[in-house]
Design a protein around this motif. Structure first.
Motif, mmCIF file in Angstrom:
data_model
loop_
_atom_site.group_PDB
_atom_site.id
_atom_site.type_symbol
_atom_site.label_atom_id
_atom_site.label_comp_id
_atom_site.label_asym_id
_atom_site.label_seq_id
_atom_site.Cartn_x
_atom_site.Cartn_y
_atom_site.Cartn_z
ATOM 1 N N THR A 171 8.340 17.011 21.925
ATOM 2 C CA THR A 171 8.848 15.638 21.959
ATOM 3 C C THR A 171 7.882 14.663 21.308
ATOM 4 O OG1 THR A 171 7.834 15.037 24.080
ATOM 5 C CG2 THR A 171 9.959 16.186 24.155
ATOM 6 N N GLY A 172 6.597 14.977 21.359
ATOM 7 C CA GLY A 172 5.595 14.069 20.816
ATOM 8 C C GLY A 172 5.370 12.853 21.686
ATOM 9 N N LYS A 173 5.951 12.843 22.891
ATOM 10 C CA LYS A 173 5.815 11.711 23.802
ATOM 11 C C LYS A 173 5.264 12.183 25.144
ATOM 12 C CE LYS A 173 9.692 9.165 21.730
ATOM 13 N NZ LYS A 173 11.012 8.517 21.987
ATOM 14 N N PRO A 174 4.642 11.270 25.895
ATOM 15 C CA PRO A 174 4.113 11.663 27.205
ATOM 16 C C PRO A 174 5.220 11.964 28.204
ATOM 17 C CG PRO A 174 3.145 9.599 26.421
ATOM 18 C CD PRO A 174 4.317 9.900 25.544
ATOM 19 N N ASP A 175 4.863 12.687 29.254
ATOM 20 C CA ASP A 175 5.776 12.959 30.363
ATOM 21 C C ASP A 175 5.988 11.646 31.124
ATOM 22 O OD1 ASP A 175 6.819 13.532 32.927
ATOM 23 O OD2 ASP A 175 6.015 15.563 32.865
ATOM 24 N N PRO A 176 7.211 11.107 31.160
ATOM 25 C CA PRO A 176 7.438 9.806 31.799
ATOM 26 C C PRO A 176 7.106 9.795 33.288
ATOM 27 C CG PRO A 176 9.521 10.861 31.251
ATOM 28 C CD PRO A 176 8.455 11.659 30.584
ATOM 29 N N GLU A 177 7.269 10.917 33.964
ATOM 30 C CA GLU A 177 6.934 10.966 35.386
ATOM 31 C C GLU A 177 5.430 10.849 35.597
ATOM 32 O OE1 GLU A 177 8.612 14.301 37.362
ATOM 33 O OE2 GLU A 177 10.690 13.743 36.928
ATOM 34 N N LYS A 178 4.651 11.498 34.738
ATOM 35 C CA LYS A 178 3.197 11.438 34.871
ATOM 36 C C LYS A 178 2.670 10.040 34.538
ATOM 37 C CE LYS A 178 2.200 16.323 34.000
ATOM 38 N NZ LYS A 178 1.491 17.300 33.106
ATOM 39 N N THR A 179 3.221 9.442 33.490
ATOM 40 C CA THR A 179 2.750 8.102 33.125
ATOM 41 C C THR A 179 3.128 7.080 34.200
ATOM 42 O OG1 THR A 179 4.747 7.673 31.810
ATOM 43 C CG2 THR A 179 2.858 8.608 30.656
ATOM 44 N N ALA A 180 4.327 7.214 34.743
ATOM 45 C CA ALA A 180 4.756 6.291 35.788
ATOM 46 C C ALA A 180 3.887 6.424 37.026
ATOM 47 C CB ALA A 180 6.225 6.534 36.134
ATOM 48 N N ALA A 181 3.545 7.653 37.376
ATOM 49 C CA ALA A 181 2.707 7.878 38.551
ATOM 50 C C ALA A 181 1.313 7.297 38.339
ATOM 51 C CB ALA A 181 2.618 9.374 38.848
ATOM 52 N N PHE A 182 0.778 7.470 37.138
ATOM 53 C CA PHE A 182 -0.545 6.921 36.852
ATOM 54 C C PHE A 182 -0.528 5.399 36.929
ATOM 55 C CE2 PHE A 182 -3.389 4.868 33.861
ATOM 56 C CZ PHE A 182 -4.618 5.345 34.294
ATOM 57 N N LEU A 183 0.441 4.778 36.286
ATOM 58 C CA LEU A 183 0.490 3.320 36.248
ATOM 59 C C LEU A 183 0.720 2.728 37.635
ATOM 60 C CD1 LEU A 183 2.513 2.816 32.939
ATOM 61 C CD2 LEU A 183 0.062 2.475 33.301
ATOM 62 N N ALA A 184 1.445 3.447 38.475
ATOM 63 C CA ALA A 184 1.665 2.966 39.835
ATOM 64 C C ALA A 184 0.358 2.921 40.625
ATOM 65 C CB ALA A 184 2.673 3.866 40.555
#
Length: 365
Positions: A171-184
């Motif tokens: 995909t060339g993009k980050p895992d949205p679940e991992k990024t959301a968890a980090f930002l939270a």
């Protein structure tokens, strides 16, 4: 963490003994700050974020590219000078600020990331590392980026963000679940990212502002000490970034062409903090109302294909500072110094290699 390796005594891979001597001679501050980094980043806890583990993180995210910098792998060397106007001496006794003094400067423009032949992109963080060569063997080294603040407050946060935003194969993009968890878990990073959006990138390196981000303590000849952050503000006209995708080396090609046409200049602006301003958190901006000092002009006159002894091998360790400047308690400073030393050991053992960016007279760019 935005610039990364140490100056090597030769272009070929040195022996282990030579590598260790290089670390000791060029980045002794890294050894001094290593204990502070280990303590600040959890070295004495089960997490154990050591310099080696953090360096491994770059290789996990960007792959291992033997002989290249683990971060800011793509770059080109530059040379020029800094002319002081004397105003900086009000807050620092560093000779670089003496009225009328011209200091030789060696530097390197770069893009963040550990892939040496990555394609240029407007949103990629741009870096500028500088080494000021002062009398009596003193040096001032600084690594700056074109962002108003850094995205992480601690080494642990930097490490976790790097892994959370790693691109997924296919995909060339980050895992949205991992990024959301980090930002939270890191609201300071969310605030820093929002602030960066308010200052979009410009058309290239030449019209970018570069900021030191971390806080340092400046002391003048009377012994007065104040917290300071510094920036380089372009004297070239500032233009918006292109909306279209860039050519593979377009940012570097434009920079080299501009230097071929004549010198490029930036004003050095020192921002003086107040007691209530944070000195240990690079994600927080100081108010615009703080006192500033225009300390002089940086003039860059030439681009240089990376070669031994020039920008390629310089460690832009921000803790290498002259008399009159000392690092603050910001935990990122000791981490950067320690990780640079770790990176040098690896890079030197692999055989230091040159970024693919070439100066105009050596290629068609």
């Amino acid at each position: 963490m935005e610039q990364e390796d140490l100056q090597s005594p030769a272009s070929r891979a040195p022996s282990r003994r030579a590598a260790l001597l290089g670390i000791g001679a060029v980045a002794g501050v890294g050894a001094v700050d290593l204990g502070a980094f280990l303590l600040a980043s959890g070295r004495l806890t089960p997490d154990r974020l050591t310099p080696g583990r953090l360096t491994d993180g770059f290789e996990t995210v960007f792959g291992k590219h033997a002989g290249f910098r683990r971060n800011h792998a793509k770059g080109v060397g530059v040379a020029g000078s800094f002319l002081a106007n004397g105003a900086g001496s009000a807050v620092s006794e560093a000779v670089v600020f003496e009225d009328g003094r011209t200091t030789p400067v060696t530097g390197r423009f770069s893009l963040s990331g550990g892939v040496p032949d990555v394609a240029d992109a407007t949103q990629t963080v741009r870096g500028l590392g500088l080494r000021f060569d002062l009398p009596d063997g003193e040096q001032w080294r600084t690594a700056m980026i074109n962002r108003p603040v850094f995205q992480d407050r601690t080494p642990q946060g930097f490490y976790e963000r790097m892994l959370a935003f790693k691109a997924i194969p296919g995909t060339g993009k980050p895992d949205p679940e991992k990024t959301a968890a980090f930002l939270a878990e890191h609201p300071e990073t969310v605030r820093a990212m929002e602030l960066a959006k308010q200052q979009p990138p410009t058309s290239g390196f030449a019209d970018s502002s570069f900021n030191g981000l971390n806080t340092f303590h400046f002391s003048n000849s009377s012994g007065d000490t104040v917290p300071v952050r510094w920036s380089l503000i372009p004297l070239q006209p500032v233009r918006p970034a292109a909306k279209r995708p860039l050519g593979r080396n377009e940012l570097f090609e434009k920079l080299i062409a501009a230097l071929d046409a004549g010198p490029l200049r930036w004003r050095m602006v020192l921002t003086i903090g107040r007691p209530e301003d944070p000195v240990d958190d690079a994600t927080e901006a100081w108010p615009d109302t703080r006192r500033t000092i225009d300390a002089g002009v940086l003039t860059l006159t030439s681009a240089r294909t990376e070669a031994a002894g020039e920008g390629r091998d310089i460690n832009f360790d921000p803790t290498v500072v002259p008399r009159g400047i000392t690092p603050s308690s910001d935990p990122l400073l000791s981490a950067r110094s320690a990780v640079y030393a770790q990176s040098f050991t690896r890079r030197a053992g692999e055989g230091i290699r040159t970024s693919p960016v070439k100066a105009a007279e050596e290629s068609d760019v």
